[in-house]
Scaffold this motif. Structure first.
Motif, PDB file in Angstrom:
ATOM      1  N   TYR A 106       0.834  -1.204   0.000  1.00 26.29           N
ATOM      2  CA  TYR A 106       0.000   0.000   0.000  1.00 26.29           C
ATOM      3  C   TYR A 106       0.870   1.256   0.000  1.00 26.29           C
ATOM      4  O   TYR A 106       0.589   2.226  -0.718  1.00 26.29           O
ATOM      5  N   MET A 107       1.933   1.234   0.769  1.00 21.53           N
ATOM      6  CA  MET A 107       2.814   2.389   0.888  1.00 21.53           C
ATOM      7  C   MET A 107       3.538   2.669  -0.426  1.00 21.53           C
ATOM      8  O   MET A 107       3.673   3.827  -0.851  1.00 21.53           O
ATOM      9  N   SER A 108       3.995   1.624  -1.122  1.00 21.92           N
ATOM     10  CA  SER A 108       4.693   1.815  -2.380  1.00 21.92           C
ATOM     11  C   SER A 108       3.766   2.303  -3.479  1.00 21.92           C
ATOM     12  O   SER A 108       4.185   3.034  -4.381  1.00 21.92           O
ATOM     13  N   GLU A 109       2.491   1.918  -3.406  1.00 21.64           N
ATOM     14  CA  GLU A 109       1.543   2.319  -4.444  1.00 21.64           C
ATOM     15  C   GLU A 109       0.929   3.684  -4.205  1.00 21.64           C
ATOM     16  O   GLU A 109       0.622   4.406  -5.155  1.00 21.64           O
ATOM     17  N   ASN A 110       0.742   4.060  -2.934  1.00 17.84           N
ATOM     18  CA  ASN A 110       0.047   5.302  -2.610  1.00 17.84           C
ATOM     19  C   ASN A 110       0.943   6.388  -2.027  1.00 17.84           C
ATOM     20  O   ASN A 110       0.511   7.529  -1.879  1.00 17.84           O
ATOM     21  N   GLY A 111       2.178   6.020  -1.663  1.00 15.31           N
ATOM     22  CA  GLY A 111       3.096   7.019  -1.131  1.00 15.31           C
ATOM     23  C   GLY A 111       2.744   7.523   0.249  1.00 15.31           C
ATOM     24  O   GLY A 111       3.145   8.619   0.644  1.00 15.31           O
ATOM     25  N   GLU A 112       2.002   6.733   1.021  1.00  9.80           N
ATOM     26  CA  GLU A 112       1.617   7.125   2.372  1.00  9.80           C
ATOM     27  C   GLU A 112       1.301   5.887   3.204  1.00  9.80           C
ATOM     28  O   GLU A 112       1.163   4.786   2.673  1.00  9.80           O
ATOM     29  N   LEU A 113       1.186   6.097   4.517  1.00 10.69           N
ATOM     30  CA  LEU A 113       0.839   5.000   5.414  1.00 10.69           C
ATOM     31  C   LEU A 113      -0.659   4.721   5.360  1.00 10.69           C
ATOM     32  O   LEU A 113      -1.457   5.584   4.979  1.00 10.69           O
ATOM     33  N   SER A 114      -1.023   3.521   5.772  1.00  8.22           N
ATOM     34  CA  SER A 114      -2.439   3.155   5.755  1.00  8.22           C
ATOM     35  C   SER A 114      -3.072   3.433   7.118  1.00  8.22           C
ATOM     36  O   SER A 114      -2.410   3.390   8.164  1.00  8.22           O
ATOM     37  N   ALA A 115      -4.367   3.697   7.103  1.00  8.03           N
ATOM     38  CA  ALA A 115      -5.094   3.929   8.347  1.00  8.03           C
ATOM     39  C   ALA A 115      -5.163   2.662   9.190  1.00  8.03           C
ATOM     40  O   ALA A 115      -5.141   2.720  10.426  1.00  8.03           O
ATOM     41  N   GLU A 116      -5.229   1.506   8.547  1.00  7.55           N
ATOM     42  CA  GLU A 116      -5.285   0.240   9.272  1.00  7.55           C
ATOM     43  C   GLU A 116      -4.017   0.007  10.077  1.00  7.55           C
ATOM     44  O   GLU A 116      -4.062  -0.439  11.232  1.00  7.55           O
ATOM     45  N   ALA A 119       8.368   8.575  10.532  1.00  8.67           N
ATOM     46  CA  ALA A 119       9.463   8.854   9.600  1.00  8.67           C
ATOM     47  C   ALA A 119       9.335   7.997   8.345  1.00  8.67           C
ATOM     48  O   ALA A 119       9.627   8.460   7.229  1.00  8.67           O
ATOM     49  N   ARG A 120       8.897   6.758   8.518  1.00 10.99           N
ATOM     50  CA  ARG A 120       8.687   5.882   7.353  1.00 10.99           C
ATOM     51  C   ARG A 120       7.612   6.457   6.440  1.00 10.99           C
ATOM     52  O   ARG A 120       7.717   6.398   5.214  1.00 10.99           O
ATOM     53  N   GLY A 121       6.575   7.018   7.045  1.00 14.99           N
ATOM     54  CA  GLY A 121       5.520   7.623   6.241  1.00 14.99           C
ATOM     55  C   GLY A 121       6.006   8.842   5.473  1.00 14.99           C
ATOM     56  O   GLY A 121       5.610   9.063   4.323  1.00 14.99           O
ATOM     57  N   GLN A 122       6.882   9.638   6.088  1.00 18.16           N
ATOM     58  CA  GLN A 122       7.410  10.816   5.412  1.00 18.16           C
ATOM     59  C   GLN A 122       8.304  10.448   4.236  1.00 18.16           C
ATOM     60  O   GLN A 122       8.417  11.218   3.276  1.00 18.16           O
ATOM     61  N   ASN A 123       8.932   9.277   4.311  1.00 12.38           N
ATOM     62  CA  ASN A 123       9.815   8.836   3.230  1.00 12.38           C
ATOM     63  C   ASN A 123       9.107   7.956   2.207  1.00 12.38           C
ATOM     64  O   ASN A 123       9.745   7.443   1.290  1.00 12.38           O
ATOM     65  N   ALA A 124       7.806   7.771   2.375  1.00 15.83           N
ATOM     66  CA  ALA A 124       7.092   6.832   1.507  1.00 15.83           C
ATOM     67  C   ALA A 124       6.995   7.314   0.069  1.00 15.83           C
ATOM     68  O   ALA A 124       7.010   6.519  -0.864  1.00 15.83           O
ATOM     69  N   GLY A 125       6.884   8.609  -0.133  1.00 14.77           N
ATOM     70  CA  GLY A 125       6.754   9.151  -1.484  1.00 14.77           C
ATOM     71  C   GLY A 125       8.089   9.566  -2.068  1.00 14.77           C
ATOM     72  O   GLY A 125       9.156   9.294  -1.518  1.00 14.77           O
ATOM     73  N   ALA A 126       8.014  10.229  -3.212  1.00 14.14           N
ATOM     74  CA  ALA A 126       9.226  10.724  -3.871  1.00 14.14           C
ATOM     75  C   ALA A 126       9.849  11.836  -3.033  1.00 14.14           C
ATOM     76  O   ALA A 126       9.148  12.655  -2.431  1.00 14.14           O
ATOM     77  N   THR A 127      11.171  11.865  -2.983  1.00 13.58           N
ATOM     78  CA  THR A 127      11.880  12.846  -2.168  1.00 13.58           C
ATOM     79  C   THR A 127      12.486  13.975  -2.985  1.00 13.58           C
ATOM     80  O   THR A 127      12.823  15.020  -2.436  1.00 13.58           O
ATOM     81  N   MET A 128      12.632  13.784  -4.298  1.00 15.54           N
ATOM     82  CA  MET A 128      13.269  14.792  -5.147  1.00 15.54           C
ATOM     83  C   MET A 128      12.238  15.822  -5.612  1.00 15.54           C
ATOM     84  O   MET A 128      11.257  15.460  -6.254  1.00 15.54           O
ATOM     85  N   PRO A 129      12.442  17.110  -5.312  1.00 19.12           N
ATOM     86  CA  PRO A 129      11.499  18.142  -5.755  1.00 19.12           C
ATOM     87  C   PRO A 129      11.411  18.214  -7.284  1.00 19.12           C
ATOM     88  O   PRO A 129      12.380  17.902  -7.990  1.00 19.12           O
TER      89      PRO A 129
END
Length: 254
Positions: free
Chosen positions: A118-128, A170-180
């Motif tokens: 879920y994190m790799s596909e959506n770039g965020e943590l899941s509510a579950e 911290a894992r959630g903050q790094n889930a998406g792309a980091t390069m502006p």
């Protein structure tokens, strides 16, 4: 589409475009053209632009590689904190430690089996996943120690829950792309300019020159792909893994 297929197509396309332009440009050059008339300042500017772009590429690669390493470290810290919660609960009564360990195992199993995808596909943590961690917190904090021995273990357990929560954030903050996006704009424009400078030196159709032009464009395409692949620490081929969880909880994730 496979990322390695994307890499192959990108490098092949870059090489094909450069070689095609070289061939077409060569046909338009008059017979009496003298390549030795190229001003020396052009060679100097070409060299300097190439050096500057190489520095930018190096910094970009170092930045995304450092971000990937930091992301992997947060995973290790989170897994270690969950392992400590499970181990330190040994001092509690059987029913309490069984409940705590069951909640920890449920959280770990969900992170590895479902939230990672879920994190790799959506770039965020899941509510579950957040709810499962909160359940672990409630299991730890709602118990009232019955004696001093249990009381001494209570605060370290609460601290480990906080550490796991912090690492998860911290894992959630790094889930998406980091390069502006602006950096990507500069990298792509720089690549076009750097490769385009090949033509200012009046490249010919000799086998050696064509080979070097092709290899140069392939190298640029490969380095840009490398940056893109590292840019999402949890989302692409060379990404951070859930290995710390699987190593510390083999009975859950095996």
């Amino acid at each position: 589409m496979s990322e390695w297929l994307v890499l192959t197509l990108a490098m092949a396309a870059a090489c094909a475009v450069v070689l095609t332009i070289v061939v077409i440009n060569h046909r338009r050059i008059p017979e009496d053209d003298d390549p030795s008339e190229t001003p020396d300042v052009i060679e100097y500017m070409t060299m300097m632009i190439g050096v500057i772009y190489a520095i930018v590429l190096g910094l970009a690669i170092a930045g995304v590689w450092e971000a990937r390493g930091a992301a992997q470290e947060t995973v290790r810290q989170e897994a270690q904190a969950m392992h400590e919660i499970s181990a330190r609960a040994e001092v509690y009564p059987l029913d309490v430690r069984t409940r705590i360990r069951a909640d920890v195992d449920a959280y770990v199993a969900y992170v590895v089996d479902e939230e990672w995808t879920y994190m790799s596909e959506n770039g965020e943590l899941s509510a579950e996943g957040t709810a499962l961690l909160e359940k672990v917190r409630r299991s730890v904090t709602d118990y009232q120690p019955a004696n001093d021995f249990e009381g001494q273990a209570y605060q370290p357990l609460v601290d480990q829950v906080a550490a796991a929560d912090d690492a998860r954030g911290a894992r959630g903050q790094n889930a998406g792309a980091t390069m502006p996006g602006v950096v990507w704009f500069g990298l792509i424009i720089g690549a076009l300019v750097t490769v385009g400078l090949i033509f200012t030196l009046q490249i010919r159709r000799t086998g050696r020159e064509l080979l070097l032009a092709g290899l140069f464009s392939v190298l640029i395409a490969f380095l840009l792909f490398l940056i893109w692949d590292f840019d999402a620490p949890f989302g692409r081929g060379i990404s951070a893994t859930a290995t710390p969880f699987t190593d510390l909880f083999p009975q859950v994730t095996g």
